[in-house]
Write a protein that holds these residues in place. Structure first.
Motif, short mmCIF file in Angstrom:
data_model
loop_
_atom_site.label_atom_id
_atom_site.label_comp_id
_atom_site.label_asym_id
_atom_site.label_seq_id
_atom_site.Cartn_x
_atom_site.Cartn_y
_atom_site.Cartn_z
N THR A 2 7.86 -16.89 -11.86
CA THR A 2 8.12 -18.28 -12.15
C THR A 2 6.82 -19.06 -11.97
O THR A 2 6.07 -18.78 -11.06
N PRO A 151 4.46 -6.34 -2.55
CA PRO A 151 3.81 -6.91 -1.36
C PRO A 151 2.67 -6.01 -0.89
O PRO A 151 2.73 -4.79 -1.03
N GLN A 153 1.74 -5.08 1.94
CA GLN A 153 2.04 -4.11 3.01
C GLN A 153 2.42 -2.75 2.44
O GLN A 153 2.24 -1.72 3.10
N VAL A 154 2.95 -2.75 1.23
CA VAL A 154 3.31 -1.47 0.60
C VAL A 154 2.04 -0.74 0.16
O VAL A 154 1.94 0.48 0.28
N LEU A 155 1.07 -1.49 -0.31
CA LEU A 155 -0.16 -0.88 -0.84
C LEU A 155 -1.11 -0.45 0.27
O LEU A 155 -1.92 0.46 0.07
N ILE A 157 -1.34 1.15 3.27
CA ILE A 157 -1.62 2.47 3.85
C ILE A 157 -2.23 3.43 2.81
O ILE A 157 -3.28 4.02 3.07
N PRO A 158 -1.60 3.55 1.61
CA PRO A 158 -2.26 4.42 0.60
C PRO A 158 -3.66 3.94 0.22
O PRO A 158 -4.56 4.76 0.02
N VAL B 93 1.64 2.27 -4.84
CA VAL B 93 3.09 2.04 -4.77
C VAL B 93 3.80 3.39 -4.75
O VAL B 93 4.66 3.65 -3.91
N SER B 96 2.94 5.31 -1.56
CA SER B 96 3.63 4.79 -0.39
C SER B 96 5.06 5.31 -0.34
O SER B 96 5.56 5.67 0.73
N PHE B 277 11.59 -22.13 -7.45
CA PHE B 277 10.33 -21.39 -7.37
C PHE B 277 9.79 -21.39 -5.95
O PHE B 277 9.41 -20.35 -5.41
N TRP B 281 9.07 -18.31 -3.39
CA TRP B 281 7.70 -18.06 -2.98
C TRP B 281 7.54 -18.15 -1.46
O TRP B 281 6.90 -17.30 -0.84
N ASN B 285 6.66 -15.03 1.22
CA ASN B 285 5.55 -15.10 2.17
C ASN B 285 6.04 -15.09 3.61
O ASN B 285 5.36 -14.57 4.49
N GLN B 288 6.66 -11.72 4.91
CA GLN B 288 5.43 -10.95 5.13
C GLN B 288 4.58 -11.51 6.26
O GLN B 288 3.40 -11.20 6.36
N PHE B 290 2.39 -12.14 9.18
CA PHE B 290 1.64 -11.21 10.04
C PHE B 290 0.47 -11.90 10.73
O PHE B 290 0.38 -11.90 11.95
N VAL B 309 6.41 -7.02 9.62
CA VAL B 309 5.07 -6.57 9.23
C VAL B 309 4.20 -6.31 10.44
O VAL B 309 3.38 -5.38 10.44
N LEU B 312 5.25 -2.97 11.61
CA LEU B 312 4.74 -2.00 10.63
C LEU B 312 3.26 -1.70 10.89
O LEU B 312 2.83 -0.55 10.95
N ALA B 325 5.76 3.99 8.92
CA ALA B 325 5.40 2.65 8.46
C ALA B 325 5.63 2.50 6.97
O ALA B 325 6.06 1.44 6.49
N ALA B 326 5.38 3.57 6.21
CA ALA B 326 5.59 3.51 4.76
C ALA B 326 7.08 3.34 4.45
O ALA B 326 7.45 2.60 3.53
N ALA B 329 7.75 -0.16 4.93
CA ALA B 329 7.24 -0.94 3.80
C ALA B 329 8.20 -0.88 2.63
O ALA B 329 8.43 -1.89 1.95
N THR B 330 8.79 0.31 2.41
CA THR B 330 9.76 0.43 1.32
C THR B 330 10.95 -0.49 1.57
O THR B 330 11.41 -1.19 0.66
N PHE B 333 9.94 -4.01 0.95
CA PHE B 333 9.86 -4.22 -0.50
C PHE B 333 11.25 -4.48 -1.08
O PHE B 333 11.48 -5.41 -1.85
N ILE B 336 12.57 -7.87 -0.04
CA ILE B 336 11.91 -8.93 -0.81
C ILE B 336 12.45 -8.98 -2.23
O ILE B 336 12.79 -10.04 -2.76
#
Lengths: 307, 356
Positions: A2, A151, A153-155, A157-158, B93, B96, B277, B281, B285, B288, B290, B309, B312, B325-326, B329-330, B333, B336
């Motif tokens: 959006t 997000p 946080q997902v990216l 670690i890899p 992605v 992870s 919106f 948004w 945030n 997340q 942290f 987070v 994590l 931790a992964a 994260a999933t 995700f 969210i």
């Protein structure tokens, strides 16, 4: 994603769409015009609301400034006021007791590099996605937009594992490489190119100019505002970035100023004047840039939702 | 606007087919003319060669050279970005997700874990508490920020002297880094010498431990992050308010609506898409959160600010349970994505429900 409604907005109030002018243009309602005019002459009652509210917003920053110029004894006095003498020594102490100059330099190197690469790469990709039709372009653009949803946080670690594999962990390149190009920048510039009339490029195309040449000679002069927006956005994000540098740097000489500040805080936990001086120094470049290019900050934030 | 002759026809067609009038308008324009004004991306690729053949010269809208040349140039232009975004945006992605089914300590090669990480997650009281805490934080932070942003935007959306200074005051926190915000608020809210407690004590009000108190820490974090985000919300609302046509409010005021009434009954409902919106948004945030926690409380005291987070981060980079931790994260995700989906869905239902 959006998108917020408006793009044209700047702090000076110049872009304000005055209701007065809209109404004045309507036939038969001209008599409404006098009202906004009269308001403007009389001091508005809104000042009574806005002055305390604005003060509340800037108190933390003024308090930071005040403390950074005080002695430790003065910070325990009440009411806190302008310190008797300005103690600039807090700044030099923060500078000498930690590699603050190095941190600022690192942040500057990382931010400026990312700004430059973003401007170049986002312009190229944005142009190609806006103007050229070729196999795979839609898929590629879709994939780039899809990454906006993920997000960090997902990216994280890899990405660290990739950086380790590349052998650049705990170095400035590790801070730069993941930020070389931002999907938002590509998206913003693509949208900008779509608003330009194709006629601009046609003459040059017929004369045999290459696409790169067109981008450089015909379009670049027009790209001031969108490039400024992308530049400011990149600078702000990279300069203020915290989690990634925290993960990937460990030695003091490659830290950015944000990580440095966090380390400095743990070391000088109660030495508030020096700590505030350090905090202030870490924000000076962004603040200066903000004051110089407010409208680009505002448009980049309003357009992308990145803070 | 269309000619007078078209109005009757459009009206009858709209009545017959029961579709909104808006959708008919493009169809009424002659095909060629309509295409010229359309977004170029909508042009059908297959159509272009045919048109070129027909007219005997390169299409007016299309680039002069198409096909192979365009493909090479196009890929030359996008390949650096595609490679970089692929490597740092798409590969991680997938990786992870794979990691979440492995044991990985970031040093030695990973070993398969099956569903063990997810099983542990469900039984990890600290994690479940962190999820609840993050949701609580979000549930407080988002409405407070929305309301304050709306009020600030309403106050700032007028032409009075000194407006640029007021706006500056509201926007400067937006560019202040999260670390700087954290450090400054640690000092402001310092239990012994901080400004806030000093003022509270002088005023004869009860003081608080703020970040040091298990009860107040999370709300202190809320206060700090609201300060940092309110300027952002204001900015978005201000842009929205300036898009509200002035004559709508004028009309309401002629009909006897008070200024406050016009604001709450006309402008605020018109801002619904902006609110939608912003809600999405701010929620994304908030989930997340942290930086501010790391700088002020490090999850303490007594885990009072241990959000998802932060937990994590601790699992991945302090305890080296990267697979675990992964998995977290999933889950993050998914939360969210779910929240975003639900909120856009709600906003859409609300807006269509209001109209019909």
């Amino acid at each position: 994603m959006t998108e917020p409604a408006s793009t044209a907005l700047d702090l000076s109030g110049a872009a304000e769409s005055g209701p007065a002018t809209t109404v004045a243009e309507l036939p038969g309602r001209r008599w409404w015009r006098h009202r906004p005019r009269r308001w403007r002459r009389r001091p508005s009652g809104w000042h009574l609301v806005l002055i305390p509210a604005s003060l509340l917003m800037v108190v933390p920053l003024l308090f930071m400034l005040g403390t950074s110029l005080s002695t430790r004894e003065e910070t325990r006095r009440f009411p806190p006021g302008v310190p008797g003498a300005l103690h600039w020594s807090n700044f030099s102490q923060a500078w000498t007791e930690s590699p603050f100059g190095r941190w600022l330099l690192n942040s500057a190197i990382v931010s400026v590099t990312c700004v430059v690469t973003n401007l170049v790469l986002c312009s190229l990709a944005g142009y190609a996605f806006a103007r050229l039709r070729f196999p795979g372009s839609r898929l590629a653009f879709g994939a780039i937009l899809a990454t906006l949803m993920v997000p960090f946080q997902v990216l994280m670690i890899p990405t660290l594992l990739i950086i380790k594999y590349l052998g650049i962990v705990n170095s400035l390149p590790a801070l730069i490489v993941p930020n070389l190009v931002t999907p938002f920048g590509i998206y913003l510039l693509r949208q900008f190119f779509l608003t330009l009339p194709v006629e601009l490029e046609e003459a040059a195309l017929i004369d045999g100019a290459s696409r790169f040449r067109i981008l450089r000679s015909v379009l670049l002069p027009l790209m001031g505002p969108p490039l400024s927006t992308v530049g400011v956005l990149t600078f702000l994000t990279v300069w203020n970035e915290f989690l990634w540098p925290l993960v990937v740097t460990s030695s003091s000489d490659v830290m950015t100023v944000q990580i440095g500040l966090a380390t400095f805080q743990s070391a000088h936990f109660t030495d508030w004047p020096v700590l505030m001086a350090a905090t202030l120094m870490s924000q000076i470049p962004v603040m200066l840039l903000f004051l110089a290019g407010q409208r680009y900050f505002v448009s980049s934030i309003a357009n992308t939702g990145i803070k | 606007m269309s000619s007078a002759g078209g109005v009757g026809e459009r009206g009858s067609r709209a009545a017959r087919s029961r579709v909104p009038r808006r959708t008919i308008l493009p169809g009424r324009t002659p095909p060629g003319q309509g295409r010229a004004g359309q977004d170029q991306a909508r042009q059908d690729q297959a159509e272009a060669p045919a048109r070129r053949r027909r007219s005997g010269r390169p299409g007016r809208r299309g680039p002069v050279r198409r096909g192979l040349g365009d493909g090479l140039v196009g890929w030359a232009m996008i390949s650096p970005s595609v490679l970089l975004i692929g490597l740092f945006g798409l590969v991680p992605v997938v990786w992870s997700f794979v990691l979440s089914f492995q044991h990985n300590d970031l040093q030695t090669p990973a070993t398969s874990a099956g569903f063990a990480n997810y099983r542990d997650l469900v039984h990890d009281e600290v994690f479940l508490a962190a999820v609840r805490r993050t949701l609580l934080y979000t549930a407080v932070f988002v409405p407070v920020t929305l309301l304050l942003s709306l009020l600030a935007a309403a106050a700032l959306n007028r032409r009075i002297r000194g407006m640029s200074v007021y706006r500056l005051a509201f926007f400067i926190p937006v560019v202040t880094s999260t670390v700087a915000t954290g450090v400054v608020f640690t000092w402001l809210l310092d239990p012994a010498y901080g400004l806030v407690n000093t003022v509270l004590a002088k005023a004869g009000l009860p003081t608080s431990g703020f970040f040091a108190s298990p009860h107040a820490a999370l709300f202190s974090v809320v206060a700090m992050t609201v300060w940092g985000w309110v300027g952002f919300g204001t900015l978005i609302y201000l842009a929205g308010l300036q898009g509200v046509p002035g004559d709508v409010i004028e009309a309401a005021q002629i009909d006897g609506c008070s200024k406050a009434g016009a604001f709450w009954r006309i402008q605020v409902p018109l801002l619904k898409p902006v609110t939608g919106f912003l809600t999405v948004w701010l929620t994304i945030n908030a989930l997340q959160l942290f930086d501010e926690v790391y700088v002020t409380t490090r999850g303490g005291p007594l885990n009072a600010t241990n959000v998802v987070v932060y937990y994590l981060y601790k699992q991945a980079f302090e305890l080296f349970h990267a697979g675990y931790a992964a998995a977290m994260a999933t889950v993050l995700f998914l939360i969210i994505a779910l929240v975003t989906w639900a909120q856009t869905r709600l906003a859409r239902d609300a807006s269509t429900g209001g109209r019909s």
